[in-house]
Scaffold this active site. Structure first.
Site, short mmCIF file in Angstrom:
data_model
loop_
_atom_site.label_atom_id
_atom_site.label_comp_id
_atom_site.label_asym_id
_atom_site.label_seq_id
_atom_site.Cartn_x
_atom_site.Cartn_y
_atom_site.Cartn_z
N TRP A 316 0.84 -1.21 0.00
CA TRP A 316 0.00 0.00 0.00
C TRP A 316 0.87 1.25 0.00
O TRP A 316 0.53 2.27 -0.60
CB TRP A 316 -0.92 -0.02 1.22
N HIS A 317 2.01 1.17 0.67
CA HIS A 317 2.88 2.33 0.78
C HIS A 317 3.58 2.65 -0.52
O HIS A 317 4.06 3.78 -0.70
CB HIS A 317 3.91 2.13 1.88
N GLY A 318 3.70 1.68 -1.40
CA GLY A 318 4.37 1.98 -2.66
C GLY A 318 4.42 0.77 -3.55
O GLY A 318 4.47 -0.36 -3.07
N PHE A 460 0.90 8.03 -2.11
CA PHE A 460 0.36 6.73 -1.72
C PHE A 460 -1.13 6.65 -1.97
O PHE A 460 -1.80 7.64 -2.19
CB PHE A 460 0.63 6.46 -0.24
#
Lengths: 460, 384
Positions: A316-318, A460
């Site tokens: 999810w962060h990248g 994000f």
């Protein structure tokens, strides 16, 4: 648009507030907020605002259909989830998937390299919370398109959270306390957040950038200063932004959930993730972990659940492998804590705190690397494996010029700072007013002149 | 109960006050006239953004607006100095490559040089000089402030040796060149307590240039002449202050030297067909909103041709950086013609300089830092 800009602080925000406070009635206020929120988003994404509008419409109708055609509820739910994830997947992960495919199969497929629409991870997750909880019958469908749109687009939390689940604001959309008192409370919180971002995060980030320890060979000293700089930058950046979001929400009469609770004071990694980006953890727990069975299953299945959730949290962060690894790193640590550490009888608190910080900051080393080369540089430099000296002129220079800032960073991460803020808000209001005006002044000095103003969780 | 009411009241007042401050800021911003140029930062300030369909859809209207709002913010200088003071308080002594030294001066610490570039520059110079057969070829490579004030630099700032560059370059230059070592002269001047470099600018002072000029005049045959000194401004805030944002306690004074020889006169022509000016000094530079250092020649130009009434047949070709600007006026009496080339801006071919002309002398005048990173000089000299 971002909160930490003179355009936002001196033009957008006052204009919005004045109209909002002057116009009577909840309906008018909602419209003002919705319109300003659309402008806010379009300011940063003049084209992709259309995507967000389509996403709003799509999720709104998913809700309506679920209500009107109860026999098909499950099917509509799945359609809604798939559509939301498809959009998110396409814009965010397409490039990564193509690269992986190319790597595995040797093909030379072209990734279209679409720019990531701002906030898509946030608003998609919020929409999903609506759709899934509606299916679970936690609330009634939102028939009013504009109220639903307001939920998704409210500019305080649109771009960078906190991730507000629909059930947390459902009632507030219709009825909330709009008052000058809330305006004042919100302003105080907003200014604290602004100061964290502009005075602490940006400067500590500059220290990290100067160190350059993810790029070449540096001394061990330089590397650790860089790592600390990054670790503090990301904390003050993100928690500052959450403060601003909560403060802004309060100005408009909304109560948003807290997102950070002194995470660097945690005594274990488990505790850390109950204090860092809390709304994301809650979201994954509600909508992935618990549906998978949570911890009410056999140990092997529980471990699998944890790894799935944390792999996804990382991703999810990248959209890059290092984020996946970062997530799995935490998944493994959490499992280790649960099945090994917490079963030990004596566990000195100080040691727990120190090891937690070590684990978290080393995790940041993985988080900040954009390639395997950078991972190698980062950890090589941190542990003196890449040929760098223990310390060198550059490192000492960094230490002298950034040492006080790092101390400030550490000091403001302490629980006592949060307690002080709350104490001022409740007991010593005049002191709060004085401190916050001073912070506003100082923040303006940096806003007006600083060109280096990134927000790390922005993409994000 | 009472406490709660007071609390509420304070919050109300505070909220309204903050909103009023923000509103006031916005209104003040709208009402203040736009500025085009910032003399402290020495750059143009952003102008009002263009609003049309294209700039809206590609986002340039938004980014221009943000730049515009920040750049035109009222009392910008006040906010900038507040910021620098805050940074200074938490230990910042270096900003954008400029250090704030313990003696209240600004300088740029030397980061070192690339050996290959040094050899290429030397080779280009050697080749150029041997190809054109000058009677004299001089190399005047001048150290910068940080070299002479190493003890005042902030601890652990970069401190590569400019002397090392100078010695390496001297060795690489051929026997055709007379290489001047002016390091001792400047160090002597500093030891006497005189100001060798500006506190806020990367250039050497006119006094330092004159000192060096006098020290070389015997060896070169340059006519020392007699001069009247004049301080044209005592509030010179130079390039390093603009670049870094640091302000120092004592401002700089900027001096020019006028030759007392009344019969000595010069005409300067800029470029091939450009402006003609009488004299070395452009006094418009001293007006508000200008960089005072451009009083010398009006700044840096690709090509300046100086013709003097000096009683001599000697002519000089100079390849230089801005350190030469305050030095070259001292050569007015020693040459009938001085052709000044700045390789950073000169776009023609070096051969064009020799059309219908020859020069008796050649001078390469640079400061160490500029020369050690410059790639333009060797490019221009090396082309056939």
């Amino acid at each position: 648009m971002v909160f930490s800009s003179t355009t936002f602080v001196f033009f957008f925000l006052p204009a919005c507030l004045i109209l909002y406070l002057l116009l009577p009635g909840n309906k008018a206020k909602n419209i003002v907020l919705l319109l300003f929120s659309l402008v806010f988003y379009a300011w940063g994404e003049p084209v992709y605002v259309i995507l967000m509008v389509l996403s709003i419409l799509m999720n709104y109708f998913v809700g309506i259909f679920m209500e009107r055609i109860p026999e098909w509820r499950k099917f509509i739910l799945i359609t809604g989830i798939v559509l939301n994830l498809a959009v998110l997947g396409f814009f965010k992960y397409y490039g990564m998937v193509i690269d992986l495919l190319n790597g595995i199969t040797g093909l030379q497929l072209k990734a279209h390299g679409l720019p990531l629409p701002i906030g898509i991870s946030f608003y998609t997750f919020q929409a999903l919370s609506y759709v899934i909880d509606l299916y679970r019958k936690k609330f009634n469908v939102q028939n009013n398109l504009f109220r639903f749109a307001l939920y998704i687009t409210m500019f305080p939390q649109l771009i960078a959270g906190p991730i507000v689940r629909y059930e947390e604001v459902e009632k507030q959309l219709e009825q909330r306390t709009v008052s000058f008192e809330n305006l004042g409370k919100g302003m105080g919180r907003f200014i604290f957040g602004l100061a964290k971002k502009v005075l602490l995060a940006n400067l500590l980030g500059a220290l990290f950038e100067r160190s350059g320890f993810q790029l070449g060979t540096t001394s061990v000293l330089t590397a650790w200063i860089g790592l600390l700089g990054f670790g503090f930058q990301i904390f003050f950046d993100f928690s500052g932004y959450s403060d601003m979001a909560i403060g802004l929400g309060k100005m408009f009469g909304f109560d948003f959930p807290e997102n950070f609770n002194v995470p660097y004071a945690s005594g274990s990694v488990t505790e850390f993730w109950r204090r860092w980006h809390m709304t994301l953890g809650t979201w994954f727990r509600e909508y992935v972990y618990i549906p998978l069975g949570g911890n009410r299953v056999k140990a092997w299945r529980h471990a699998l659940n944890i790894l799935i959730v944390w792999g996804l949290t990382g991703l999810w962060h990248g959209a890059a492998v290092n984020f996946l690894l970062w997530g799995l790193y935490y998944g493994l640590l959490l499992l280790f804590e649960k099945y090994v550490i917490f079963r030990l009888k004596h566990w000195p608190k100080v040691l727990g705190h120190f090891l937690t910080l070590l684990a978290v900051f080393l995790g940041w080393g993985l988080f900040l690397s954009n390639s395997f080369g950078e991972v190698a540089s980062v950890f090589g430099n941190l542990f003196g494996l890449s040929g760098g000296a223990l310390y060198d002129r550059e490192g000492l220079n960094l230490l002298l010029s950034g040492g006080i800032l790092l101390l400030f960073g550490a000091a403001f991460s302490l629980p006592v700072m949060k307690k002080a803020r709350i104490w001022m808000e409740e007991k010593e209001l005049l002191l709060l007013v004085f401190v916050s005006i001073a912070l506003l002044f100082l923040s303006i000095a940096f806003l007006v002149t600083e060109n280096y103003n990134p927000f790390l969780y922005f993409r994000f | 109960m009472k406490k709660a009411k007071t609390g509420t009241k304070i919050y109300i007042v505070y909220g309204v006050l903050c909103l009023a401050v923000l509103m006031f800021g916005g209104v003040l911003h709208l009402l203040s006239p736009d500025r085009t140029y910032s003399p402290t930062e020495k750059r143009n300030l952003a102008s009002a953004p263009e609003l049309n369909f294209n700039t809206l859809t590609d986002g340039t209207f938004m980014s221009h607006t943000e730049n515009y709002v920040a750049d035109q913010f009222p009392f910008r200088e006040f906010w900038m100095s507040l910021r620098m003071n805050a940074l200074y308080t938490v230990g910042t002594r270096e900003s954008k490559g400029v250090t704030y030294n313990s003696d209240g001066t600004l300088s740029e610490p030397y980061q070192g040089y690339d050996e290959e570039l040094l050899q290429e520059t030397a080779a280009a110079l050697n080749g150029f000089v041997s190809a054109h057969g000058f009677e004299q070829a001089y190399a005047l490579i001048v150290p910068t402030a940080s070299e002479l004030s190493k003890e005042a630099l902030p601890p652990y700032a970069a401190n590569e040796s400019e002397r090392a560059y100078f010695e390496s370059l001297s060795e690489a230059l051929s026997g055709d060149f007379r290489v001047f070592d002016v390091f001792p002269t400047l160090e002597e001047m500093k030891a006497e307590g005189k100001q060798v470099y500006y506190r806020t600018d990367h250039h050497w002072t006119t006094d330092a240039a004159y000192r060096v000029f006098r020290s070389l005049s015997e060896e070169t045959g340059w006519i020392p002449g007699e001069y009247t000194e004049m301080t044209v401004t005592d509030r010179f805030s130079g390039s390093l202050a603009s670049k870094s944002g640091f302000t120092v306690p004592r401002a700089d004074g900027l001096k020019i030297y006028r030759n007392r020889n009344e019969s000595l006169y010069s005409l300067l022509s800029y470029g091939n067909d450009g402006e003609i000016r009488g004299g070395f000094y452009d006094f418009d530079a001293l007006g508000a909103d200008n960089d005072p250092y451009t009083v010398f020649f009006g700044g840096n130009f690709p090509l300046i041709t100086v013709r003097t009434t000096a009683d001599t047949d000697r002519t000089l070709l100079v390849f230089k950086d801005s350190y030469a600007n305050c030095f070259l006026p001292f050569l007015e009496e020693s040459y009938k013609e001085i052709v000044i080339v700045d390789p950073r801006y000169y776009a023609d071919r070096a051969a064009d300089l020799f059309l219908q002309k020859n020069y008796t002398d050649f001078l390469c005048l640079y400061n160490v830092q500029t020369l050690s990173s410059d790639t333009n000089l060797k490019m221009i000299l090396a082309e056939e």
